[in-house]
Scaffold this motif. Sequence first.
Motif, PDB file in Angstrom:
ATOM      1  N   LYS A 270       0.834  -1.208   0.000  1.00 12.11           N
ATOM      2  CA  LYS A 270       0.000   0.000   0.000  1.00 12.11           C
ATOM      3  C   LYS A 270       0.869   1.259   0.000  1.00 12.11           C
ATOM      4  O   LYS A 270       0.587   2.218  -0.724  1.00 12.11           O
ATOM      5  CB  LYS A 270      -0.916   0.000   1.213  1.00 12.11           C
ATOM      6  CG  LYS A 270      -1.884   1.178   1.230  1.00 12.11           C
ATOM      7  CD  LYS A 270      -2.863   1.098   2.391  1.00 12.11           C
ATOM      8  CE  LYS A 270      -3.833   2.275   2.368  1.00 12.11           C
ATOM      9  NZ  LYS A 270      -4.808   2.220   3.478  1.00 12.11           N
ATOM     10  N   LEU A 271       1.945   1.250   0.790  1.00  8.46           N
ATOM     11  CA  LEU A 271       2.845   2.404   0.829  1.00  8.46           C
ATOM     12  C   LEU A 271       3.521   2.610  -0.516  1.00  8.46           C
ATOM     13  O   LEU A 271       3.711   3.737  -0.977  1.00  8.46           O
ATOM     14  CB  LEU A 271       3.905   2.224   1.919  1.00  8.46           C
ATOM     15  CG  LEU A 271       3.401   2.184   3.359  1.00  8.46           C
ATOM     16  CD1 LEU A 271       4.566   2.044   4.323  1.00  8.46           C
ATOM     17  CD2 LEU A 271       2.612   3.435   3.682  1.00  8.46           C
ATOM     18  N   PHE A 272       3.898   1.494  -1.168  1.00 11.74           N
ATOM     19  CA  PHE A 272       4.505   1.587  -2.496  1.00 11.74           C
ATOM     20  C   PHE A 272       3.552   2.290  -3.459  1.00 11.74           C
ATOM     21  O   PHE A 272       3.945   3.202  -4.188  1.00 11.74           O
ATOM     22  CB  PHE A 272       4.843   0.193  -3.013  1.00 11.74           C
ATOM     23  CG  PHE A 272       5.206   0.169  -4.485  1.00 11.74           C
ATOM     24  CD1 PHE A 272       6.495   0.485  -4.897  1.00 11.74           C
ATOM     25  CD2 PHE A 272       4.250  -0.135  -5.447  1.00 11.74           C
ATOM     26  CE1 PHE A 272       6.820   0.489  -6.244  1.00 11.74           C
ATOM     27  CE2 PHE A 272       4.573  -0.128  -6.788  1.00 11.74           C
ATOM     28  CZ  PHE A 272       5.864   0.173  -7.202  1.00 11.74           C
ATOM     29  N   MET A 273       2.282   1.854  -3.472  1.00 15.34           N
ATOM     30  CA  MET A 273       1.297   2.451  -4.365  1.00 15.34           C
ATOM     31  C   MET A 273       1.094   3.933  -4.064  1.00 15.34           C
ATOM     32  O   MET A 273       0.983   4.757  -4.977  1.00 15.34           O
ATOM     33  CB  MET A 273      -0.036   1.715  -4.240  1.00 15.34           C
ATOM     34  CG  MET A 273      -0.136   0.459  -5.073  1.00 15.34           C
ATOM     35  SD  MET A 273      -0.030   0.789  -6.845  1.00 15.34           S
ATOM     36  CE  MET A 273      -1.504   1.771  -7.115  1.00 15.34           C
ATOM     37  N   VAL A 274       1.057   4.276  -2.787  1.00 13.50           N
ATOM     38  CA  VAL A 274       0.843   5.664  -2.382  1.00 13.50           C
ATOM     39  C   VAL A 274       1.970   6.557  -2.894  1.00 13.50           C
ATOM     40  O   VAL A 274       1.736   7.581  -3.547  1.00 13.50           O
ATOM     41  CB  VAL A 274       0.734   5.768  -0.845  1.00 13.50           C
ATOM     42  CG1 VAL A 274       0.919   7.202  -0.391  1.00 13.50           C
ATOM     43  CG2 VAL A 274      -0.620   5.250  -0.374  1.00 13.50           C
ATOM     44  N   ILE A 275       3.216   6.179  -2.587  1.00  9.00           N
ATOM     45  CA  ILE A 275       4.355   7.012  -2.975  1.00  9.00           C
ATOM     46  C   ILE A 275       4.469   7.094  -4.487  1.00  9.00           C
ATOM     47  O   ILE A 275       4.669   8.173  -5.066  1.00  9.00           O
ATOM     48  CB  ILE A 275       5.665   6.467  -2.379  1.00  9.00           C
ATOM     49  CG1 ILE A 275       5.589   6.428  -0.856  1.00  9.00           C
ATOM     50  CG2 ILE A 275       6.858   7.339  -2.804  1.00  9.00           C
ATOM     51  CD1 ILE A 275       6.762   5.707  -0.209  1.00  9.00           C
ATOM     52  N   PHE A 276       4.326   5.956  -5.162  1.00  5.80           N
ATOM     53  CA  PHE A 276       4.478   5.920  -6.617  1.00  5.80           C
ATOM     54  C   PHE A 276       3.416   6.759  -7.314  1.00  5.80           C
ATOM     55  O   PHE A 276       3.724   7.626  -8.132  1.00  5.80           O
ATOM     56  CB  PHE A 276       4.415   4.471  -7.116  1.00  5.80           C
ATOM     57  CG  PHE A 276       4.369   4.364  -8.616  1.00  5.80           C
ATOM     58  CD1 PHE A 276       5.518   4.568  -9.375  1.00  5.80           C
ATOM     59  CD2 PHE A 276       3.177   4.092  -9.274  1.00  5.80           C
ATOM     60  CE1 PHE A 276       5.475   4.497 -10.760  1.00  5.80           C
ATOM     61  CE2 PHE A 276       3.121   4.017 -10.653  1.00  5.80           C
ATOM     62  CZ  PHE A 276       4.276   4.208 -11.405  1.00  5.80           C
TER      63      PHE A 276
ATOM     64  N   ALA B  97      -1.228   6.060   5.698  1.00  4.64           N
ATOM     65  CA  ALA B  97      -1.062   4.639   5.368  1.00  4.64           C
ATOM     66  C   ALA B  97      -0.284   3.901   6.457  1.00  4.64           C
ATOM     67  O   ALA B  97      -0.627   2.773   6.822  1.00  4.64           O
ATOM     68  CB  ALA B  97      -0.344   4.505   4.025  1.00  4.64           C
ATOM     69  N   LEU B  98       0.756   4.534   6.978  1.00  7.75           N
ATOM     70  CA  LEU B  98       1.547   3.911   8.049  1.00  7.75           C
ATOM     71  C   LEU B  98       0.709   3.736   9.312  1.00  7.75           C
ATOM     72  O   LEU B  98       0.731   2.673   9.945  1.00  7.75           O
ATOM     73  CB  LEU B  98       2.778   4.773   8.366  1.00  7.75           C
ATOM     74  CG  LEU B  98       3.957   4.713   7.388  1.00  7.75           C
ATOM     75  CD1 LEU B  98       4.963   5.817   7.709  1.00  7.75           C
ATOM     76  CD2 LEU B  98       4.642   3.356   7.438  1.00  7.75           C
TER      77      LEU B  98
ATOM     78  N   ALA C 258      -6.326   7.143  12.378  1.00  3.58           N
ATOM     79  CA  ALA C 258      -5.300   7.515  11.395  1.00  3.58           C
ATOM     80  C   ALA C 258      -5.598   8.853  10.724  1.00  3.58           C
ATOM     81  O   ALA C 258      -4.722   9.722  10.594  1.00  3.58           O
ATOM     82  CB  ALA C 258      -5.153   6.412  10.348  1.00  3.58           C
ATOM     83  N   GLY C 259      -6.855   9.043  10.292  1.00  2.00           N
ATOM     84  CA  GLY C 259      -7.225  10.288   9.631  1.00  2.00           C
ATOM     85  C   GLY C 259      -7.106  11.492  10.547  1.00  2.00           C
ATOM     86  O   GLY C 259      -6.602  12.550  10.144  1.00  2.00           O
ATOM     87  N   GLU C 260      -7.554  11.338  11.788  1.00  8.05           N
ATOM     88  CA  GLU C 260      -7.489  12.434  12.764  1.00  8.05           C
ATOM     89  C   GLU C 260      -6.036  12.808  13.069  1.00  8.05           C
ATOM     90  O   GLU C 260      -5.685  14.000  13.119  1.00  8.05           O
ATOM     91  CB  GLU C 260      -8.190  12.017  14.054  1.00  8.05           C
ATOM     92  CG  GLU C 260      -8.146  13.069  15.160  1.00  8.05           C
ATOM     93  CD  GLU C 260      -8.630  12.541  16.498  1.00  8.05           C
ATOM     94  OE1 GLU C 260      -8.463  13.269  17.502  1.00  8.05           O
ATOM     95  OE2 GLU C 260      -9.156  11.409  16.551  1.00  8.05           O
ATOM     96  N   ILE C 261      -5.191  11.805  13.269  1.00  4.91           N
ATOM     97  CA  ILE C 261      -3.780  12.073  13.594  1.00  4.91           C
ATOM     98  C   ILE C 261      -3.087  12.746  12.414  1.00  4.91           C
ATOM     99  O   ILE C 261      -2.323  13.705  12.588  1.00  4.91           O
ATOM    100  CB  ILE C 261      -3.051  10.763  13.979  1.00  4.91           C
ATOM    101  CG1 ILE C 261      -3.660  10.173  15.250  1.00  4.91           C
ATOM    102  CG2 ILE C 261      -1.556  11.018  14.191  1.00  4.91           C
ATOM    103  CD1 ILE C 261      -3.132   8.793  15.601  1.00  4.91           C
TER     104      ILE C 261
ATOM    105  N   VAL D  24      12.107   7.051  11.064  1.00  8.94           N
ATOM    106  CA  VAL D  24      11.490   7.533  12.307  1.00  8.94           C
ATOM    107  C   VAL D  24       9.997   7.197  12.371  1.00  8.94           C
ATOM    108  O   VAL D  24       9.523   6.618  13.352  1.00  8.94           O
ATOM    109  CB  VAL D  24      11.709   9.050  12.486  1.00  8.94           C
ATOM    110  CG1 VAL D  24      11.072   9.519  13.797  1.00  8.94           C
ATOM    111  CG2 VAL D  24      13.199   9.380  12.483  1.00  8.94           C
ATOM    112  N   ALA D  25       9.244   7.553  11.330  1.00 10.33           N
ATOM    113  CA  ALA D  25       7.798   7.284  11.344  1.00 10.33           C
ATOM    114  C   ALA D  25       7.485   5.779  11.380  1.00 10.33           C
ATOM    115  O   ALA D  25       6.680   5.343  12.208  1.00 10.33           O
ATOM    116  CB  ALA D  25       7.120   7.958  10.151  1.00 10.33           C
ATOM    117  N   PRO D  26       8.093   4.965  10.491  1.00 12.08           N
ATOM    118  CA  PRO D  26       7.793   3.526  10.567  1.00 12.08           C
ATOM    119  C   PRO D  26       8.194   2.890  11.899  1.00 12.08           C
ATOM    120  O   PRO D  26       7.547   1.947  12.354  1.00 12.08           O
ATOM    121  CB  PRO D  26       8.640   2.932   9.423  1.00 12.08           C
ATOM    122  CG  PRO D  26       8.849   4.053   8.484  1.00 12.08           C
ATOM    123  CD  PRO D  26       8.953   5.277   9.342  1.00 12.08           C
ATOM    124  N   LEU D  27       9.255   3.402  12.530  1.00  9.84           N
ATOM    125  CA  LEU D  27       9.702   2.836  13.796  1.00  9.84           C
ATOM    126  C   LEU D  27       8.833   3.272  14.966  1.00  9.84           C
ATOM    127  O   LEU D  27       8.474   2.460  15.827  1.00  9.84           O
ATOM    128  CB  LEU D  27      11.163   3.249  14.070  1.00  9.84           C
ATOM    129  CG  LEU D  27      11.758   2.805  15.414  1.00  9.84           C
ATOM    130  CD1 LEU D  27      11.818   1.281  15.493  1.00  9.84           C
ATOM    131  CD2 LEU D  27      13.136   3.404  15.624  1.00  9.84           C
TER     132      LEU D  27
END
Length: 431
Positions: free
Chosen positions: A55-61, A162-163, A173-176, A345-348
């Motif tokens: 999903k992250l791949f699709m988002v960034i691409f 997405a993360l 997720a949306g609120e944050i 940082v974010a993924p961790l």
Amino acid sequence: MFNALLIIIAIVLSIGLGEKFNVNTGFIAAAFAYVIGCFVLGMKVSEVLATWPTKLFMVIFAISLFFNFAVCNGTLNKIASMLLYKFRNQQLILPLVLYFATALVSGMGAAFFTSVAVMGAVAMALCHESNIDRMQASMAVTLGALSGANFMVSAHGVLFNALLSQTDVAAQAGEITQDIFIVSFIYPIFVIGYMIWAGHKNFVAGDLKMEKPEPFTPKQKTNLVLILIFMLVVLVVPMLGQFIDNETLDFVADHIDVSFLALIFAIVAYFLKLAPDSKEVMAKVPWDTIWLVGGVGMLIDVAVEAGAIDMLASLITTIPAPLVAVCVCAIAGIMSIFSSTLGVVAPLMFPMIAGISAASGLSAPLIGVSIIIGSQSTSVAPFSTGGSLILGSSGLEGEEQNKFYNELLFKATPLGLVFAMVCSALLTFIL
């Protein structure tokens, strides 16, 4: 405990080896994910492969592909040039104008790296032609590029969502993501405003000459319309679905996906031939970032399996609750000096939000916001991406370059982190 420590060592080694040998950290992290996952934790190869964040791949691409048209045909540069030209006679507040111009360019699709590269060069040229302080201009460009990219449908905002959707705070997720954008957009205004106020007594306007930008071309106008339609569809349709009870609207809102929509709009841009060279659009897709986020994401998933994330979260919760957000902000800021916000940082730290929030009693949005503003506050460090791009476009050499390097490292970087920590402290009583 051993497996958790092994994963933490692997994360540190991935960052360190990547920096030392100039190898994408994602490559090394993916290799560690395979070795530790299969040979230490007993995972199947298919299970390790399944941790690749599709999903992250699709988002960034898809997001970068669509917005690259506006980069390639000069639409975003034109917007920035028009704003700067309009305020050319208000030199004292030009750092603030640079901030808003960079945020706008970044939010409309240029994202962080392109925005800093383009606007950094513009800012340094303005500093040469006038008496604008280089440090103020540097902070304005880097913080502006980040705050704009954090917009909910721009590069970072979509990625953060997405993360977060893959963690225990998926429902928020949306609120944050929204709170991250709002805070990261507002607090830099105070940082830059303070810097302008602190240096206004010594400021003397220079002779700044700027040529009036050419009007938008037909293709640039078309590109702007496409971007605005895209943003309206992504933001407004789901919002209407929440307030209007209509079965068709609810169905459409539930199936809105930002990455597939971006791909559709990119196809429309291809059909309309909005880029001078269509191959350049694909070439500008940030493949390095995709591998960085993907590889580290695999290692983080293995870390969750090993219990490392829970262990780190429990260590942070030993801090007195009122100081947790500030400490999280400081940790993220220090980490970001040597690593990437998006890739490391974010993924961790995002998977830790639920644990830290539950143990400290603080809200999940507060922890999420503190992670990002802390991490992004040190992006002006000269060995961070933003700082290095600014330093490279400064045109300075020898002693002058060393002086600017020290200003970025020992003045701008600590100042940015202190303001972010103060912001986190205030938000402790708000969020």
